[in-house]
Design a protein around this motif. Structure first.
Motif, PDB file in Angstrom:
ATOM      1  N   GLU A 243       0.701  -1.188  -0.054  1.00  0.00           N
ATOM      2  CA  GLU A 243      -0.092   0.081  -0.117  1.00  0.00           C
ATOM      3  C   GLU A 243       1.082   1.204   0.018  1.00  0.00           C
ATOM      4  N   ALA A 244       2.006   1.283   0.784  1.00  0.00           N
ATOM      5  CA  ALA A 244       2.712   2.516   0.975  1.00  0.00           C
ATOM      6  C   ALA A 244       3.455   2.367  -0.545  1.00  0.00           C
ATOM      7  N   LEU A 245       4.063   1.499  -1.069  1.00  0.00           N
ATOM      8  CA  LEU A 245       4.615   1.792  -2.418  1.00  0.00           C
ATOM      9  C   LEU A 245       3.552   2.456  -3.281  1.00  0.00           C
ATOM     10  N   LEU A 246       2.470   1.854  -3.507  1.00  0.00           N
ATOM     11  CA  LEU A 246       1.532   2.322  -4.348  1.00  0.00           C
ATOM     12  C   LEU A 246       1.137   3.799  -4.124  1.00  0.00           C
ATOM     13  N   GLN A 247       0.750   3.996  -2.800  1.00  0.00           N
ATOM     14  CA  GLN A 247       0.390   5.512  -2.403  1.00  0.00           C
ATOM     15  C   GLN A 247       1.442   6.390  -2.421  1.00  0.00           C
ATOM     16  N   SER A 248       2.639   5.713  -2.672  1.00  0.00           N
ATOM     17  CA  SER A 248       3.853   6.671  -2.837  1.00  0.00           C
ATOM     18  C   SER A 248       3.775   7.201  -4.110  1.00  0.00           C
ATOM     19  N   ARG A 249       3.778   6.276  -5.206  1.00  0.00           N
ATOM     20  CA  ARG A 249       3.593   6.794  -6.581  1.00  0.00           C
ATOM     21  C   ARG A 249       2.291   7.551  -6.867  1.00  0.00           C
ATOM     22  N   LEU A 250       0.986   7.095  -6.399  1.00  0.00           N
ATOM     23  CA  LEU A 250       0.152   7.980  -6.396  1.00  0.00           C
ATOM     24  C   LEU A 250       0.154   9.491  -6.103  1.00  0.00           C
ATOM     25  N   GLY A 251       0.958   9.529  -4.887  1.00  0.00           N
ATOM     26  CA  GLY A 251       1.206  11.005  -4.254  1.00  0.00           C
ATOM     27  C   GLY A 251       1.976  11.948  -5.141  1.00  0.00           C
ATOM     28  N   PHE A 252       2.800  11.367  -5.923  1.00  0.00           N
ATOM     29  CA  PHE A 252       3.380  12.096  -7.062  1.00  0.00           C
ATOM     30  C   PHE A 252       2.598  12.354  -8.342  1.00  0.00           C
ATOM     31  N   ALA A 253       1.696  11.746  -8.365  1.00  0.00           N
ATOM     32  CA  ALA A 253       0.815  11.985  -9.762  1.00  0.00           C
ATOM     33  C   ALA A 253      -0.094  13.103  -9.461  1.00  0.00           C
ATOM     34  N   GLY A 254      -0.763  13.699 -10.766  1.00  0.00           N
ATOM     35  CA  GLY A 254      -1.362  14.888 -10.729  1.00  0.00           C
ATOM     36  C   GLY A 254      -2.625  14.933 -10.206  1.00  0.00           C
ATOM     37  N   ASP A 255      -3.345  13.598 -10.040  1.00  0.00           N
ATOM     38  CA  ASP A 255      -4.502  13.561  -9.587  1.00  0.00           C
ATOM     39  C   ASP A 255      -4.454  13.622  -8.274  1.00  0.00           C
ATOM     40  N   TYR A 256      -3.771  13.333  -7.490  1.00  0.00           N
ATOM     41  CA  TYR A 256      -3.748  13.574  -5.908  1.00  0.00           C
ATOM     42  C   TYR A 256      -3.607  14.949  -5.871  1.00  0.00           C
ATOM     43  N   GLN A 257      -2.646  15.526  -6.304  1.00  0.00           N
ATOM     44  CA  GLN A 257      -2.594  16.985  -6.310  1.00  0.00           C
ATOM     45  C   GLN A 257      -3.784  17.746  -6.654  1.00  0.00           C
ATOM     46  N   GLU A 258      -4.357  17.310  -7.774  1.00  0.00           N
ATOM     47  CA  GLU A 258      -5.605  17.878  -8.210  1.00  0.00           C
ATOM     48  C   GLU A 258      -6.685  17.779  -7.103  1.00  0.00           C
ATOM     49  N   GLY A 259      -6.981  16.613  -6.470  1.00  0.00           N
ATOM     50  CA  GLY A 259      -7.800  16.136  -5.739  1.00  0.00           C
ATOM     51  C   GLY A 259      -7.776  16.800  -4.586  1.00  0.00           C
ATOM     52  N   THR A 260      -6.695  16.870  -3.890  1.00  0.00           N
ATOM     53  CA  THR A 260      -6.548  17.790  -2.658  1.00  0.00           C
ATOM     54  C   THR A 260      -6.824  19.308  -2.957  1.00  0.00           C
ATOM     55  N   ARG A 261      -6.322  19.844  -3.976  1.00  0.00           N
ATOM     56  CA  ARG A 261      -6.373  21.245  -4.040  1.00  0.00           C
ATOM     57  C   ARG A 261      -7.783  21.433  -4.621  1.00  0.00           C
ATOM     58  N   ALA A 262      -8.462  20.572  -5.365  1.00  0.00           N
ATOM     59  CA  ALA A 262      -9.998  20.954  -5.612  1.00  0.00           C
ATOM     60  C   ALA A 262     -10.658  20.970  -4.082  1.00  0.00           C
ATOM     61  N   PHE A 263     -10.328  19.963  -3.347  1.00  0.00           N
ATOM     62  CA  PHE A 263     -11.049  19.992  -1.938  1.00  0.00           C
ATOM     63  C   PHE A 263     -10.545  21.129  -1.102  1.00  0.00           C
ATOM     64  N   LEU A 264      -9.652  21.629  -1.050  1.00  0.00           N
ATOM     65  CA  LEU A 264      -9.169  22.756  -0.363  1.00  0.00           C
ATOM     66  C   LEU A 264      -9.994  23.932  -1.007  1.00  0.00           C
ATOM     67  N   GLU A 265     -10.137  24.086  -2.434  1.00  0.00           N
ATOM     68  CA  GLU A 265     -10.475  25.188  -2.958  1.00  0.00           C
ATOM     69  C   GLU A 265     -12.182  25.058  -3.154  1.00  0.00           C
ATOM     70  N   LYS A 266     -12.794  24.026  -2.510  1.00  0.00           N
ATOM     71  CA  LYS A 266     -14.139  23.873  -2.644  1.00  0.00           C
ATOM     72  C   LYS A 266     -14.526  23.788  -3.830  1.00  0.00           C
ATOM     73  N   ARG A 267     -14.083  23.315  -4.800  1.00  0.00           N
ATOM     74  CA  ARG A 267     -14.413  23.157  -6.071  1.00  0.00           C
ATOM     75  C   ARG A 267     -14.411  21.579  -6.610  1.00  0.00           C
ATOM     76  N   LYS A 268     -15.080  21.176  -7.844  1.00  0.00           N
ATOM     77  CA  LYS A 268     -15.069  20.034  -8.558  1.00  0.00           C
ATOM     78  C   LYS A 268     -13.513  19.664  -9.189  1.00  0.00           C
ATOM     79  N   PRO A 269     -13.118  18.486  -8.760  1.00  0.00           N
ATOM     80  CA  PRO A 269     -11.774  18.353  -9.345  1.00  0.00           C
ATOM     81  C   PRO A 269     -12.057  17.708 -10.921  1.00  0.00           C
ATOM     82  N   SER A 270     -10.868  17.767 -11.566  1.00  0.00           N
ATOM     83  CA  SER A 270     -10.805  17.464 -12.993  1.00  0.00           C
ATOM     84  C   SER A 270      -9.743  16.687 -13.207  1.00  0.00           C
ATOM     85  N   PHE A 271     -10.010  15.422 -13.128  1.00  0.00           N
ATOM     86  CA  PHE A 271      -8.778  14.351 -13.238  1.00  0.00           C
ATOM     87  C   PHE A 271      -8.321  14.245 -14.461  1.00  0.00           C
TER      88      PHE A 271
END
Ligand code: T3D
Length: 274
Positions: A243-271
Motif C-alpha cells: 500500500e505504501a509503495l502504491l500510495q507513494s507513486r500516486l502521491g507524485f501523480a497529478g490527480d492527487y495534487q488536483e484532488g486535494t487542491r480541489a477539496f481545499l478550494e471547494k471546487r469539483k476536481p478535474s482528473f
C-alpha cells in the motif's frame, strides 16, 4: 455514440466511444456471442488499444442480442472432438495458451476500470470474462453458468482464481461442480456481482456508471484493483508495505495534487492522469 475504430472483421466485436467510455460489444448473437479465436483476438486487441488510448478512461463490455457470452464456441473446428476414424483429439490447452490467457491478462492489466454489463446468459469462459471485470452489472433475466463441468472441463479463463476470491471456496465449489444456472439476483445476493437490475435499465445504468468512473482518478482506481488483488497473496505487513509503495507513486501523480487542491478550494476536481 461514435464508432471508435474498425477491426479486421468489424462484425465480431463492435467498438464504440461515448465521451471517455469505450464500449465493446461482443457481436455473435446467433451463438450467444460464444468465443471463436477471431473474437478472442479482436477482444484482446480492442482492450490493448483502449489501454494505449489516453482518451479512454473506462471500458464497458456487453453482448449483442439475448446473451452476454456462452463461452468457447463448441462448434469451432479448432476444438471439435474427432469425428473421422483415426483423427486425434485437439490440444485445447494450446487454445488457452494462445487465445484465452492473452485476453484475460490484458483485461486484468487494464489501466482504467472495466465494467461488464451482462445482458443475458454468461456461461463458461463468458462467465469468467464478466467476473474478471471490476464491476459487474447484470440484467435480472441474465444468469451465470459454470458450464465447464457439464462438458468435462474445469473453469478456465481465470475462473479458478476468480470464483473462490469472489464467493469463497464452498460456494465456488458448488457453482463449479454443479454447473447450475445462477440467476442475476442470486449472483448479487452471494456477492458474485455488483448489481442486478431490470432488463430495460441495464444499458443506461451501465453507461451512467461508466461515465461516473471515467470522471474519477482512474489511475488510483486501477491501483486499488492491484492492491486488493496483491493483498490476497501477501501477509499483513507485506500488504501494508505494498500500500505504501502504491500510495507513494500516486502521491507524485497529478490527480492527487488536483484532488486535494480541489477539496481545499471547494471546487469539483478535474482528473486527467491515466
Ligand atoms: O477449447 C475449450 O473447450 C477450452 C475452453 C473452454 C472455455 C469454455 O467456455 S467451456 C464452456 C463452453 N460453453 C458451454 O458449454 C455453454 C454451451 N451453451 C449452453 O449450455 C446453452 O446454450 C446456454 C445455457 C448458454 C443457453 O441456453 P439457451 O437454451 O438459452 O440457448 P440455446 O438454444 O442453447 O443456444 C442458442 C444458440 O446458440 C444455439 O444455436 P442454434 O441452435 O439456434 O443454431 C446454440 O447452439 C448456440 N450456442 C450456445 N452456446 C454455444 C453455442 N454455439 C456454440 N458454442 C457455444 N458455446
Amino acid at each position: 455514440m461514435t464508432p471508435a475504430q474498425t477491426g479486421p472483421d468489424e462484425a465480431l466485436l463492435k467498438i464504440e466511444q461515448e465521451g471517455a467510455v469505450r464500449l465493446l460489444t461482443l457481436n455473435r448473437p446467433q451463438a450467444l456471442n460464444a468465443f471463436t479465436t477471431a473474437l478472442l483476438v479482436q477482444l484482446r486487441d480492442a482492450l490493448e488499444a483502449a489501454a494505449r488510448d489516453a482518451s479512454v478512461r473506462c471500458v464497458l463490455i456487453t453482448g449483442a442480442g439475448r446473451g452476454f457470452c456462452a463461452g468457447q464456441d463448441l462448434s469451432d473446428p479448432l476444438i471439435k472432438p474427432p469425428i473421422a476414424a483415426g483423427e486425434q483429439p485437439k490440444d485445447i490447452g494450446h487454445l488457452l495458451d494462445n487465445y484465452y490467457i492473452p485476453m484475460a491478462l490484458s483485461l486484468r492489466a487494464m489501466p482504467v476500470p472495466v465494467i461488464a454489463a451482462v445482458n443475458g446468459v454468461a456461461a463458461g469462459a463468458g462467465a469468467s470474462l464478466a467476473l474478471g471485470c471490476d464491476l459487474v452489472l447484470a440484467a435480472e433475466s441474465a444468469s451465470f453458468i459454470q458450464a465447464f463441468s457439464k462438458i468435462g472441463l474445469i473453469p478456465d479463463c481465470g475462473g479458478t482464481w476468480l470464483l473462490p476470491r469472489l464467493v469463497g471456496r464452498v460456494k465456488a465449489l458448488e457453482l463449479a461442480l454443479l454447473g447450475d444456472k445462477l440467476p442475476a439476483a442470486e449472483a448479487q445476493r452471494i456477492g458474485l456481482i455488483y448489481r442486478a437490475l431490470p432488463d430495460a435499465e441495464l444499458a443506461a445504468e451501465a453507461m451512467a456508471l461508466a461515465q461516473k468512473l471515467s470522471a474519477m482518478p482512474v489511475k488510483a482506481l486501477a491501483a486499488t484493483r492491484q492492491a486488493l488483488d496483491d493483498a490476497l497473496l501477501l501477509d499483513f505487513e507485506a500488504a501494508l508495505r505494498n500500500e505504501a509503495l502504491l500510495q507513494s507513486r500516486l502521491g507524485f501523480a497529478g490527480d492527487y495534487q488536483e484532488g486535494t487542491r480541489a477539496f481545499l478550494e471547494k471546487r469539483k476536481p478535474s482528473f486527467t492522469d491515466r
